[in-house]
Enzyme design. Structure first.
Site, PDB file in Angstrom:
ATOM      1  N   ASP A 202       0.858  -1.183   0.000  1.00  0.00           N
ATOM      2  CA  ASP A 202       0.000   0.000   0.000  1.00  0.00           C
ATOM      3  C   ASP A 202       0.894   1.233   0.000  1.00  0.00           C
ATOM      4  O   ASP A 202       2.125   1.098  -0.035  1.00  0.00           O
ATOM      5  CB  ASP A 202      -0.956  -0.017   1.214  1.00  0.00           C
ATOM      6  CG  ASP A 202      -2.293   0.639   0.883  1.00  0.00           C
ATOM      7  OD1 ASP A 202      -2.277   1.792   0.400  1.00  0.00           O
ATOM      8  OD2 ASP A 202      -3.342   0.001   1.100  1.00  0.00           O
ATOM      9  N   HIS A 263      -2.977   3.024  -4.596  1.00  0.00           N
ATOM     10  CA  HIS A 263      -2.333   2.582  -3.343  1.00  0.00           C
ATOM     11  C   HIS A 263      -0.919   2.056  -3.636  1.00  0.00           C
ATOM     12  O   HIS A 263      -0.516   1.013  -3.144  1.00  0.00           O
ATOM     13  CB  HIS A 263      -3.181   1.523  -2.642  1.00  0.00           C
ATOM     14  CG  HIS A 263      -4.440   2.087  -2.043  1.00  0.00           C
ATOM     15  ND1 HIS A 263      -4.444   2.805  -0.873  1.00  0.00           N
ATOM     16  CD2 HIS A 263      -5.728   2.046  -2.463  1.00  0.00           C
ATOM     17  CE1 HIS A 263      -5.698   3.180  -0.579  1.00  0.00           C
ATOM     18  NE2 HIS A 263      -6.499   2.735  -1.538  1.00  0.00           N
ATOM     19  N   GLU A 326     -10.013   2.823  -4.963  1.00  0.00           N
ATOM     20  CA  GLU A 326      -9.633   4.206  -4.674  1.00  0.00           C
ATOM     21  C   GLU A 326      -8.488   4.698  -5.569  1.00  0.00           C
ATOM     22  O   GLU A 326      -7.372   4.912  -5.101  1.00  0.00           O
ATOM     23  CB  GLU A 326      -9.227   4.335  -3.191  1.00  0.00           C
ATOM     24  CG  GLU A 326     -10.363   3.977  -2.257  1.00  0.00           C
ATOM     25  CD  GLU A 326      -9.980   4.014  -0.772  1.00  0.00           C
ATOM     26  OE1 GLU A 326     -10.849   4.358   0.032  1.00  0.00           O
ATOM     27  OE2 GLU A 326      -8.823   3.697  -0.428  1.00  0.00           O
ATOM     28  N   TRP A 392     -17.033  -3.844  -1.105  1.00  0.00           N
ATOM     29  CA  TRP A 392     -16.732  -3.212   0.188  1.00  0.00           C
ATOM     30  C   TRP A 392     -17.548  -1.953   0.423  1.00  0.00           C
ATOM     31  O   TRP A 392     -17.844  -1.603   1.539  1.00  0.00           O
ATOM     32  CB  TRP A 392     -15.234  -2.907   0.310  1.00  0.00           C
ATOM     33  CG  TRP A 392     -14.686  -1.800  -0.565  1.00  0.00           C
ATOM     34  CD1 TRP A 392     -14.326  -1.893  -1.873  1.00  0.00           C
ATOM     35  CD2 TRP A 392     -14.422  -0.448  -0.172  1.00  0.00           C
ATOM     36  NE1 TRP A 392     -13.853  -0.688  -2.332  1.00  0.00           N
ATOM     37  CE2 TRP A 392     -13.896   0.217  -1.302  1.00  0.00           C
ATOM     38  CE3 TRP A 392     -14.580   0.264   1.017  1.00  0.00           C
ATOM     39  CZ2 TRP A 392     -13.527   1.574  -1.283  1.00  0.00           C
ATOM     40  CZ3 TRP A 392     -14.210   1.605   1.044  1.00  0.00           C
ATOM     41  CH2 TRP A 392     -13.692   2.250  -0.106  1.00  0.00           C
ATOM     42  N   TYR A 417     -15.946  -4.079   8.689  1.00  0.00           N
ATOM     43  CA  TYR A 417     -14.768  -3.233   8.882  1.00  0.00           C
ATOM     44  C   TYR A 417     -14.413  -3.166  10.348  1.00  0.00           C
ATOM     45  O   TYR A 417     -14.897  -2.322  11.084  1.00  0.00           O
ATOM     46  CB  TYR A 417     -15.001  -1.842   8.256  1.00  0.00           C
ATOM     47  CG  TYR A 417     -14.591  -1.874   6.801  1.00  0.00           C
ATOM     48  CD1 TYR A 417     -15.121  -2.855   5.965  1.00  0.00           C
ATOM     49  CD2 TYR A 417     -13.650  -1.006   6.286  1.00  0.00           C
ATOM     50  CE1 TYR A 417     -14.715  -2.955   4.640  1.00  0.00           C
ATOM     51  CE2 TYR A 417     -13.240  -1.089   4.962  1.00  0.00           C
ATOM     52  CZ  TYR A 417     -13.770  -2.069   4.152  1.00  0.00           C
ATOM     53  OH  TYR A 417     -13.364  -2.170   2.854  1.00  0.00           O
ATOM     54  N   PHE A 418     -13.522  -4.072  10.738  1.00  0.00           N
ATOM     55  CA  PHE A 418     -13.186  -4.160  12.157  1.00  0.00           C
ATOM     56  C   PHE A 418     -12.248  -3.034  12.594  1.00  0.00           C
ATOM     57  O   PHE A 418     -11.865  -2.971  13.752  1.00  0.00           O
ATOM     58  CB  PHE A 418     -12.565  -5.526  12.482  1.00  0.00           C
ATOM     59  CG  PHE A 418     -13.543  -6.676  12.466  1.00  0.00           C
ATOM     60  CD1 PHE A 418     -14.801  -6.563  11.891  1.00  0.00           C
ATOM     61  CD2 PHE A 418     -13.198  -7.888  13.054  1.00  0.00           C
ATOM     62  CE1 PHE A 418     -15.700  -7.629  11.882  1.00  0.00           C
ATOM     63  CE2 PHE A 418     -14.082  -8.959  13.056  1.00  0.00           C
ATOM     64  CZ  PHE A 418     -15.331  -8.832  12.471  1.00  0.00           C
ATOM     65  N   GLU A 458      -4.756   1.299   9.866  1.00  0.00           N
ATOM     66  CA  GLU A 458      -4.302   2.669  10.131  1.00  0.00           C
ATOM     67  C   GLU A 458      -4.202   2.896  11.641  1.00  0.00           C
ATOM     68  O   GLU A 458      -3.279   3.536  12.135  1.00  0.00           O
ATOM     69  CB  GLU A 458      -5.289   3.689   9.556  1.00  0.00           C
ATOM     70  CG  GLU A 458      -5.251   3.806   8.035  1.00  0.00           C
ATOM     71  CD  GLU A 458      -6.271   2.902   7.344  1.00  0.00           C
ATOM     72  OE1 GLU A 458      -6.669   1.872   7.940  1.00  0.00           O
ATOM     73  OE2 GLU A 458      -6.676   3.231   6.208  1.00  0.00           O
TER      74      GLU A 458
HETATM   75  C1  TNX Z   1     -10.886   1.931   2.457  1.00  0.00           C
HETATM   76  S1  TNX Z   1     -11.628  -0.870   1.677  1.00  0.00           S
HETATM   77  C2  TNX Z   1      -9.825   1.236   1.898  1.00  0.00           C
HETATM   78  C3  TNX Z   1      -8.607   1.015   2.691  1.00  0.00           C
HETATM   79  C4  TNX Z   1      -8.657   1.713   4.018  1.00  0.00           C
HETATM   80  C5  TNX Z   1     -10.027   1.529   4.637  1.00  0.00           C
HETATM   81  C6  TNX Z   1     -10.139   2.133   6.006  1.00  0.00           C
HETATM   82  C7  TNX Z   1     -10.675  -0.489   0.568  1.00  0.00           C
HETATM   83  C8  TNX Z   1     -10.708  -1.334  -0.590  1.00  0.00           C
HETATM   84  N1  TNX Z   1      -9.906   0.599   0.695  1.00  0.00           N
HETATM   85  O1  TNX Z   1      -7.495   1.453   1.948  1.00  0.00           O
HETATM   86  O2  TNX Z   1      -7.681   1.171   4.850  1.00  0.00           O
HETATM   87  O3  TNX Z   1     -10.984   2.124   3.800  1.00  0.00           O
HETATM   88  O4  TNX Z   1     -11.340   1.782   6.611  1.00  0.00           O
END
Ligand code: TNX
Length: 751
Positions: A202, A263, A326, A392, A417-418, A458
């Site tokens: 990442d 990422h 993202e 997600w 999402y833990f 994080e």
């Molecule tokens: C979204 S879930 C992301 C992660 C982050 C997370 C934090 C996903 C595919 N991408 O990069 O860590 O939210 O909740």
């Protein structure tokens, strides 16, 4: 003149059947098996142990060795693994030779033998994990040694509801050492979770050694934190092989995730030519979505193919996750080569360029016999149906992926999402997770492979990992393995008393349970006797629903406004809901109107400070407590009698008096030996009005016991005195024999 009343000594013996404790199943398995029937007696595991299995079956032999290793470590017994057929083994393992990936099994424990038969060796392995849960938590204690361990006779037939039961572990944002990853795999395996989705790269760190590209770990694995310190780490290829083998022995597939095209800042920090600007950037040291993404050049694709070649060699998993989430497109928009590529390939926009990027990688993996998995953004602009989509952003993405024919892994922010605190994603909501989007027809529903618990890190490190992941992981395991819904409240209660103790012995620091997250406290205004319930919220978005007819509140019931005064007689039941899911914190109490309500009362000895009820007027405040002695409505007296004098304000003709006490012997709370009542017109001369006692033979249970006395009709008395006699030291049969007993008193109702 004083009227002399005969002393009414009423002795009743209540034979209360020991209910709940005896009836509940002696075993509790997480996730709940498909069917489980208790047999008679128990198998006594004792030294020596023999395990029989067909040792020519390599995988089954490995499963047998796994069991032998655990038994040796936990019991100290001599444990031998031998071929099937000879002697009378303690434990027989069988592979019925079905589909190699089948996970179903049958486990039979009888007094003579334990038999675990899987449709495949893989299924037999899960039978072992069930067997381990039939043993008490003390079995997990590495130093505890016992001459024998009884295992209750049981017949289990079991199979998972979903084939994909995973957990994502993000090791980029924070790094987790190999031993820690292995420990997590071991815990996943105990709960029949079969996939570790290892998020290895990442923006904030590249964590997998790639021989061809050493800078990925020399540079990309390290970042400079805002305070100037260096943070990082990575896994060598040897360590990765070790983790993969460790997981395989535990029925867990490790699926690597190599993020692209977004990422990717740690990779670009290592090799700036992978980005569109060629500028040197640092490994990211803050959270969020970064702009540095791979530039879709031939050089980048060569790099990715060479990285993936090494990844494929390390991970036998049929699946490779390529991220795909993202992806801000500004770098591509500003890049001449990207725009030229889009024109050449007839790609209308940057979203189409991303689709082209993912398709190219998908083809590459497909040619090598691997299946691509990507986050739901890879759906945008079209995608081959051979790829698997991980939804997600919400259930709607799972729905659209399945409708267009892709297989889907479901891990929505709402349930999976833990990294969200247990206060905003409580265990009960995880437990209610259903990966199948509502309204999906059955052929599309078959494409829903299962789900994952996502541990984004994080804000999670080795220090707070356990309480963030446990007990919620067990809720996910239950949701994915067991199709049938469970009764939330009783499942949570059993988890608390049976499985959480095991986790604690194993050394898992279990986080808060749902019941710790909301508190309902009852207060009473001593002058108006208006009752209010304060809702103390650790959670946002809680709604408390209530009923006044004794029924259990549903989402359709009225919503309680904490400002709302409660003073009408009746039973009030309150239950908090979070986003439509009930939390296991129901509160029930009654409101009674009677002669003594709100009148002056004095006690000769005070209740213990932790059990003062609602204050000095607890016993005549008009609120009737629940059976929970912690509900704040009881007064508790330790080793002492309760003597209360109530001033009714004016002489009154009285009918009856009822004083209520709690019977909860397992909490060291016994009923008073007897309750006696005196009456007086002037608080000087007292007339006995009777005495009542109940003898309870039950040594467990928990209920309210009303002590009722008829009072002499037709005579006016202003003062009432109640004496409840403490039963004295706890009796010989009690775990606390000889120590003082508690008595817990609630309302003294005078009519
Ligand atoms: C979204 S879930 C992301 C992660 C982050 C997370 C934090 C996903 C595919 N991408 O990069 O860590 O939210 O909740």
């Amino acid at each position: 003149m004083m009227l002399r009343l005969p002393l009414a000594a009423v002795v009743l013996t209540l034979m209360v059947a020991t209910t709940a404790a005896a009836q509940r199943s002696p075993v509790f398995v997480v996730p709940a098996p498909d069917s489980m029937r208790m047999g008679d007696g128990a198998f006594l595991l004792r030294d020596p142990v023999t395990i029989a299995a067909d040792l020519d079956n390599v995988r089954l032999a490995e499963v047998a060795e796994f069991l032998a290793t655990i038994l040796r470590a936990q019991t100290g017994y001599a444990v031998a693994v031998g071929p099937a057929g000879g002697g009378s083994p303690s434990i027989v393992l069988e592979d019925r030779g079905g589909d190699r990936d089948a996970e179903d099994y049958e486990l039979t424990v009888s007094p003579d033998e334990i038999r675990i038969a899987g449709t495949s060796a893989r299924g037999a392995f899960w039978g072992i994990q069930t067997l381990r849960q039939l043993l008490p938590p003390a079995f997990e204690d590495p130093v505890n040694r016992q001459a024998e361990w009884p295992i209750p006779a049981v017949h289990v037939r079991d199979r998972p509801n979903f084939p994909w039961r995973g957990s994502l572990l993000d090791v980029s944002r924070h790094f987790f050492p190999v031993e820690f990853v292995e420990r997590y795999i071991d815990l996943l395996s105990r709960y029949k979770m079969n996939t570790l989705h290892w998020h290895l790269t990442d923006d904030q760190g590249w964590r997998i050694e790639i021989s061809r590209y050493p800078r990925l770990t020399e540079v990309g694995a390290w970042r400079t934190e805002p305070d100037g310190s260096r943070y990082g780490g990575f896994y060598t290829q040897e360590e990765i092989r070790r983790v993969v083998a460790y997981a395989r022995q535990r029925n867990v597939t490790v699926v690597p995730e190599i993020e692209m095209p977004g990422h990717a800042q740690a990779a670009i920090a290592s090799y700036p030519e992978l980005g569109c600007t060629g500028d040197s950037v640092a490994v990211a040291a803050s959270w969020g979505v970064m702009h540095e993404i791979y530039c879709p050049t031939e050089g980048t694709f060569t790099f990715l193919a060479e990285v993936l070649e090494e990844v494929l060699a390390l991970f036998p998993s049929p699946y490779v996750h390529i991220g795909g989430d993202e992806v801000p497109k500004d770098r591509w928009r500003q890049c001449e080569d990207c725009q030229a590529l889009m024109r050449r390939e007839g790609l209308a926009d940057e979203a189409a360029l991303q689709r082209w990027f993912v398709e190219r990688i998908e083809r590459w993996l497909h040619e090598r016999g691997r299946t691509l998995i990507g986050w739901d953004e890879i759906l945008e602009g079209g995608l081959s149906t051979t790829a698997i989509v991980q939804a997600w952003r919400g259930m709607e993405y799972a729905d659209s992926a399945a409708r267009r024919g892709n297989r889907v892994i479901v891990s929505p922010t709402s349930h999976a999402y833990f990294d969200a605190s247990p206060a905003s994603l409580p265990l009960s909501r995880v437990l209610a997770f259903d990966p199948i989007p509502p309204g999906l027809d059955s052929s599309a529903a078959n494409l829903i492979l299962g789900g994952e618990a996502n541990i984004w890190t994080e804000y999670i490190t080795t220090a707070n990992f356990d309480p963030m992941v446990f007990p919620r992981l067990l809720g996910m395991s239950q949701a994915l393995w067991s199709g049938a819904p469970v009764d939330t409240a009783s499942w949570l209660a059993q988890l608390r008393t049976r499985e959480i103790p095991r986790l604690e012995v194993i050394g898992v620091r279990v986080g808060p349970e749902d019941r710790d997250l909301v508190r309902l406290t009852t207060t009473v205004d001593t002058s108006t006797l208006v009752v209010r319930v304060a809702v103390e919220r650790g959670l946002d978005g809680i709604e408390v629903h209530y009923t006044t007819d004794g029924s259990s509140p549903t989402v359709e019931s009225d919503v309680y406004d904490p400002e709302m005064p409660l003073d009408e007689p009746g039973t009030i039941t309150m239950r908090p809901y979070l986003d439509g899911e009930p939390l296991p914190v129901t509160r029930t109490f009654g409101i009674a109107h009677h002669r003594a309500r709100g009148q002056p009362i004095s006690l000769t000895s005070a209740p213990r400070p932790q059990y003062r009820g609602t204050g000095s007027r607890t016993l005549i405040d008009g609120i009737l407590a629940s059976t929970d002695h912690h509900d704040g409505l009881w007064q508790g007296f330790l080793g002492q009698d309760l003597e209360a004098t109530i001033d009714l304000g004016a002489p009154a003709a009285l009918d009856s008096l009822t004083a209520t006490f709690l019977h909860a012997p397992q909490s060291w709370i016994l009923l008073p030996r007897s309750v006696a009542v005196w009456l007086s017109p002037d608080s000087v001369s007292w007339t006995p009005a009777g005495e009542v006692s109940y003898e309870r033979s039950d040594r467990s249970g928990r209920d309210r016991q009303a002590f009722t006395l008829a009072l002499p009709a037709g005579v006016g008395y202003r003062y009432v005195r109640v004496l409840a006699r403490n039963p004295g030291p706890l009796p010989a049969w009690h775990a606390g024999a000889g120590r003082p007993s508690w008595i817990f008193a609630d309302e003294i109702v005078v009519r």
